[in-house]
Design a protein around this motif. Sequence first.
Motif, PDB file in Angstrom:
ATOM      1  N   GLY A  64      -8.617 -15.493  14.380  1.00 21.66           N
ATOM      2  CA  GLY A  64      -7.961 -15.415  15.678  1.00 21.66           C
ATOM      3  C   GLY A  64      -7.135 -14.242  15.982  1.00 21.66           C
ATOM      4  O   GLY A  64      -6.729 -13.249  15.015  1.00 21.66           O
ATOM      5  N   VAL A  65      -6.291 -14.370  17.049  1.00 18.81           N
ATOM      6  CA  VAL A  65      -5.420 -13.292  17.558  1.00 18.81           C
ATOM      7  C   VAL A  65      -4.658 -12.938  16.432  1.00 18.81           C
ATOM      8  O   VAL A  65      -4.274 -11.890  16.286  1.00 18.81           O
ATOM      9  CB  VAL A  65      -5.056 -13.672  18.932  1.00 18.81           C
ATOM     10  N   GLY A  66      -3.829 -13.898  15.992  1.00 19.90           N
ATOM     11  CA  GLY A  66      -2.580 -13.721  14.949  1.00 19.90           C
ATOM     12  C   GLY A  66      -3.198 -13.213  13.847  1.00 19.90           C
ATOM     13  O   GLY A  66      -2.743 -12.178  13.199  1.00 19.90           O
ATOM     14  N   THR A  67      -4.286 -13.806  13.156  1.00 23.63           N
ATOM     15  CA  THR A  67      -4.785 -13.136  12.039  1.00 23.63           C
ATOM     16  C   THR A  67      -5.432 -11.734  12.250  1.00 23.63           C
ATOM     17  O   THR A  67      -5.177 -10.715  11.394  1.00 23.63           O
ATOM     18  CB  THR A  67      -5.918 -13.953  11.260  1.00 23.63           C
ATOM     19  N   ASN A  68      -5.978 -11.430  13.380  1.00 19.79           N
ATOM     20  CA  ASN A  68      -6.382 -10.085  13.603  1.00 19.79           C
ATOM     21  C   ASN A  68      -5.249  -9.088  13.722  1.00 19.79           C
ATOM     22  O   ASN A  68      -5.359  -7.802  13.393  1.00 19.79           O
ATOM     23  CB  ASN A  68      -7.177  -9.942  14.835  1.00 19.79           C
ATOM     24  N   TYR A  69      -4.148  -9.592  14.269  1.00 19.29           N
ATOM     25  CA  TYR A  69      -2.887  -8.714  14.508  1.00 19.29           C
ATOM     26  C   TYR A  69      -2.359  -8.451  13.153  1.00 19.29           C
ATOM     27  O   TYR A  69      -2.117  -7.197  12.768  1.00 19.29           O
ATOM     28  CB  TYR A  69      -1.778  -9.779  15.099  1.00 19.29           C
ATOM     29  N   ALA A  70      -2.343  -9.480  12.127  1.00 16.29           N
ATOM     30  CA  ALA A  70      -1.964  -8.968  10.691  1.00 16.29           C
ATOM     31  C   ALA A  70      -2.756  -8.022  10.076  1.00 16.29           C
ATOM     32  O   ALA A  70      -2.401  -7.236   9.380  1.00 16.29           O
ATOM     33  CB  ALA A  70      -2.147 -10.540   9.814  1.00 16.29           C
ATOM     34  N   THR A  71      -4.361  -8.268  10.191  1.00 16.26           N
ATOM     35  CA  THR A  71      -5.133  -7.208   9.589  1.00 16.26           C
ATOM     36  C   THR A  71      -4.902  -5.837  10.173  1.00 16.26           C
ATOM     37  O   THR A  71      -4.926  -4.788   9.315  1.00 16.26           O
ATOM     38  CB  THR A  71      -6.507  -7.804  10.071  1.00 16.26           C
ATOM     39  N   ARG A  72      -4.648  -5.684  11.482  1.00 16.37           N
ATOM     40  CA  ARG A  72      -4.439  -4.426  12.176  1.00 16.37           C
ATOM     41  C   ARG A  72      -3.080  -3.669  11.540  1.00 16.37           C
ATOM     42  O   ARG A  72      -3.108  -2.581  11.189  1.00 16.37           O
ATOM     43  CB  ARG A  72      -3.955  -4.670  13.659  1.00 16.37           C
ATOM     44  N   LEU A  73      -2.001  -4.445  11.249  1.00 12.70           N
ATOM     45  CA  LEU A  73      -0.887  -3.918  10.661  1.00 12.70           C
ATOM     46  C   LEU A  73      -1.275  -3.589   9.156  1.00 12.70           C
ATOM     47  O   LEU A  73      -0.879  -2.460   8.619  1.00 12.70           O
ATOM     48  CB  LEU A  73       0.327  -5.039  10.900  1.00 12.70           C
ATOM     49  N   PHE A  74      -1.914  -4.503   8.649  1.00 12.49           N
ATOM     50  CA  PHE A  74      -2.037  -4.215   7.045  1.00 12.49           C
ATOM     51  C   PHE A  74      -2.996  -2.868   6.958  1.00 12.49           C
ATOM     52  O   PHE A  74      -2.698  -2.136   5.918  1.00 12.49           O
ATOM     53  CB  PHE A  74      -2.771  -5.417   6.483  1.00 12.49           C
ATOM     54  N   ASP A  75      -4.017  -2.864   7.672  1.00  8.94           N
ATOM     55  CA  ASP A  75      -5.069  -1.668   7.753  1.00  8.94           C
ATOM     56  C   ASP A  75      -4.128  -0.383   7.867  1.00  8.94           C
ATOM     57  O   ASP A  75      -4.283   0.561   7.406  1.00  8.94           O
ATOM     58  CB  ASP A  75      -6.107  -1.911   8.518  1.00  8.94           C
ATOM     59  N   GLY A  76      -3.295  -0.386   8.958  1.00  5.78           N
ATOM     60  CA  GLY A  76      -2.585   0.670   9.060  1.00  5.78           C
ATOM     61  C   GLY A  76      -1.605   0.995   8.313  1.00  5.78           C
ATOM     62  O   GLY A  76      -1.420   2.340   7.920  1.00  5.78           O
ATOM     63  N   GLN A  77      -0.975   0.027   7.628  1.00  7.88           N
ATOM     64  CA  GLN A  77       0.000   0.458   6.645  1.00  7.88           C
ATOM     65  C   GLN A  77      -0.540   1.148   5.321  1.00  7.88           C
ATOM     66  O   GLN A  77       0.025   1.672   4.639  1.00  7.88           O
ATOM     67  CB  GLN A  77       1.043  -1.093   6.542  1.00  7.88           C
ATOM     68  N   GLN A  78      -1.911   0.540   5.105  1.00  6.39           N
ATOM     69  CA  GLN A  78      -2.695   0.870   4.060  1.00  6.39           C
ATOM     70  C   GLN A  78      -2.923   2.534   4.216  1.00  6.39           C
ATOM     71  O   GLN A  78      -3.174   3.206   3.242  1.00  6.39           O
ATOM     72  CB  GLN A  78      -3.869   0.045   3.566  1.00  6.39           C
ATOM     73  N   LYS A  79      -2.918   2.825   5.478  1.00  4.10           N
ATOM     74  CA  LYS A  79      -3.322   4.400   5.712  1.00  4.10           C
ATOM     75  C   LYS A  79      -1.879   5.264   5.723  1.00  4.10           C
ATOM     76  O   LYS A  79      -2.186   6.311   6.339  1.00  4.10           O
ATOM     77  CB  LYS A  79      -4.088   4.380   6.974  1.00  4.10           C
ATOM     78  N   GLY A  80      -0.904   4.633   5.668  1.00  2.00           N
ATOM     79  CA  GLY A  80       0.165   5.498   5.777  1.00  2.00           C
ATOM     80  C   GLY A  80       1.000   5.281   7.007  1.00  2.00           C
ATOM     81  O   GLY A  80       2.195   6.000   7.253  1.00  2.00           O
ATOM     82  N   MET A  81       0.569   4.572   7.910  1.00  2.00           N
ATOM     83  CA  MET A  81       1.302   4.137   9.188  1.00  2.00           C
ATOM     84  C   MET A  81       2.429   3.135   8.952  1.00  2.00           C
ATOM     85  O   MET A  81       2.409   2.683   8.127  1.00  2.00           O
ATOM     86  CB  MET A  81       0.279   3.753  10.300  1.00  2.00           C
ATOM     87  N   LEU A  82       3.193   3.127   9.997  1.00  2.00           N
ATOM     88  CA  LEU A  82       3.987   1.931  10.247  1.00  2.00           C
ATOM     89  C   LEU A  82       3.323   0.652  10.388  1.00  2.00           C
ATOM     90  O   LEU A  82       3.786  -0.345  10.074  1.00  2.00           O
ATOM     91  CB  LEU A  82       5.085   2.142  11.494  1.00  2.00           C
ATOM     92  N   GLY A  83       1.919   0.825  11.150  1.00  2.00           N
ATOM     93  CA  GLY A  83       1.130  -0.485  11.202  1.00  2.00           C
ATOM     94  C   GLY A  83       1.067  -1.037  12.776  1.00  2.00           C
ATOM     95  O   GLY A  83      -0.295  -1.030  12.811  1.00  2.00           O
ATOM     96  N   GLU A  84       1.961  -0.786  13.414  1.00  2.00           N
ATOM     97  CA  GLU A  84       1.885  -1.557  14.672  1.00  2.00           C
ATOM     98  C   GLU A  84       0.930  -0.878  15.689  1.00  2.00           C
ATOM     99  O   GLU A  84       0.293  -1.017  16.575  1.00  2.00           O
ATOM    100  CB  GLU A  84       3.152  -1.807  15.258  1.00  2.00           C
ATOM    101  N   GLU A  85       0.808   0.747  15.287  1.00  2.00           N
ATOM    102  CA  GLU A  85       0.414   1.679  16.063  1.00  2.00           C
ATOM    103  C   GLU A  85      -1.232   1.590  15.844  1.00  2.00           C
ATOM    104  O   GLU A  85      -2.056   2.206  16.504  1.00  2.00           O
ATOM    105  CB  GLU A  85       0.875   3.194  16.156  1.00  2.00           C
ATOM    106  N   ASN A  86      -1.639   1.024  14.803  1.00  2.00           N
ATOM    107  CA  ASN A  86      -3.237   1.044  14.254  1.00  2.00           C
ATOM    108  C   ASN A  86      -3.901   0.479  15.108  1.00  2.00           C
ATOM    109  O   ASN A  86      -3.705  -0.380  15.865  1.00  2.00           O
ATOM    110  CB  ASN A  86      -3.128   0.551  12.965  1.00  2.00           C
ATOM    111  N   VAL A  87      -5.287   1.030  15.254  1.00  2.00           N
ATOM    112  CA  VAL A  87      -6.191   0.622  16.130  1.00  2.00           C
ATOM    113  C   VAL A  87      -7.479   0.164  15.283  1.00  2.00           C
ATOM    114  O   VAL A  87      -8.063   1.228  14.642  1.00  2.00           O
ATOM    115  CB  VAL A  87      -6.514   1.580  17.271  1.00  2.00           C
ATOM    116  N   LEU A  88      -7.910  -0.952  15.189  1.00  2.00           N
ATOM    117  CA  LEU A  88      -9.254  -1.373  14.531  1.00  2.00           C
ATOM    118  C   LEU A  88     -10.523  -0.838  15.190  1.00  2.00           C
ATOM    119  O   LEU A  88     -10.148  -0.631  16.384  1.00  2.00           O
ATOM    120  CB  LEU A  88      -9.300  -2.957  14.532  1.00  2.00           C
TER     121      LEU A  88
END
Length: 500
Positions: A64-88
């Motif tokens: 859902g929207v919440g789980t997707n939000y967490a995945t977005r941040l996790f994916d971004g942080q794995q890429k070296g970002m802060l995470g919030e700015e990531n785009v799936l």
Amino acid sequence: MKTIVCTSLALALTGSVAFAQDALPQASSQWYKDGEAAIQAILDRQPNTNRAKNVILLIADGNGVGTNYATRLFDGQQKGMLGEENVLPYETPEFYSALVKTYNINAQTPDSAPTAGSMNTGVKQRFNLINLGEEAIHDDCSTVEGNQLALFSEMMTEAGKSVGVVSTARLTHATPAAVYAKTANRNWEDAVPEGCTAQKDIATQLIDAMEAGTVDFAMGGGGRYFLPKDKEMGGLKGRREDNVDLVERATGLGAQFASDTAGFQSLKLDGSSPVLALFNNSHMEYEADRADNDEPSLADMTKAAIEYLSKNEGGYYLEIEAGRVDHANHDGNAARAMRDGVAFAEAVAIADELTNDEDTLIIVTADHEHAIAFNGYCGRGSAILGLCYDVAQVGIKHSDKVLTADDGKPYTVIGYLNGTGSVLKKGEGENDYTGSRPDLDQETATDLDYVQQALIPKSSETHSGEDVAVYAKGPWAHLVDGTIEQNVIFHVMNHAVNAQ
């Protein structure tokens, strides 16, 4: 007079705002420039009204929207970002989007069976049933007859298209089963109650669908339901009490079979014969636990399915499920849920890369959300799987201060409303629950096996009834808009393949 004056003033203000855009003090901000670019991308988007040759429905179970939000941040942080700015991959302006209401006919909090069924039939269904009308009753075989619904896969087969289903869950599990099965109980995966003659078990229905030409490509887990009890084959061990060998039946129909990566890599994807691949006795491994030499990834299976199905010049319908996002959430284990969420995003990206927007409708969604929650007030870049750090007064990244609750102990960004991680522990009495939160550090919180703290004690964390998102690109994707009922997704797909 008052109306005239107000109108004149509004026009004057509008004109002055338009005239002074470049002079705004924020005009040099990257946020401002990115906002302008985002609007332009939307303005440049043109509805595609071609007839869809192919339809790909990608479902991340429990995302859902919440789980997707967490995945977005996790994916971004794995890429070296802060995470919030990531785009799936499916969150770009190329995709139209909407919110989806997921309730079932008789349930505020939905089950995966009727939610997936609604997307495959165009009507909402009852809790724990798959592809039966609203007069059917859960666990009552006598109500199956006369309530079977027509499936999108059946319609596509009649139109000369091929059909595929891919899942990291058992192929007989609720979401993949919705492509081909009709049952009064989603749990009748390898057997039906004695005396039930109105339907067959779900595994048998899959092979029936392959024989009928309704399913051409099926890949996922669940091998135990296709083999006789105790029969071992390619790493699988059967548990069918009727001793029917459905794998033997499938290969007798000319199907190719695979049960490991070597077999997967040797499959002929020329579309000349059906494909049945079962890579695990039960569900496939979590992405975090998957060994490359044991099971293909969801992206690997997606690529193989598209390569196979695209051999049909008439087109295809393909449903792809990331089933284990749901299971990790049920376990209260956000670390594995996020990793399977990233694997799903990779599957979406490969599906997009291998298809043409001009003739392929891609829909990305979830069947339901979970009772996942997010604590505050965390600073930017707080590890989504870790502790909540305070907002920094200078710069954009969080401070080094870990926030604590009123009990003086740290807390994680992610929590669950219920589940095995409940801070309430059972006492001596039947309904005696007491407890307090254990202390916590970053190393513990970010461990792969860490179970997030929860409130209400449950052996398995539950779904929730809140909306999920749907994203779409390709022919008639612009019909995905606003807040829609879940069954409308079927109607978008159906309209796209039948558009004149």
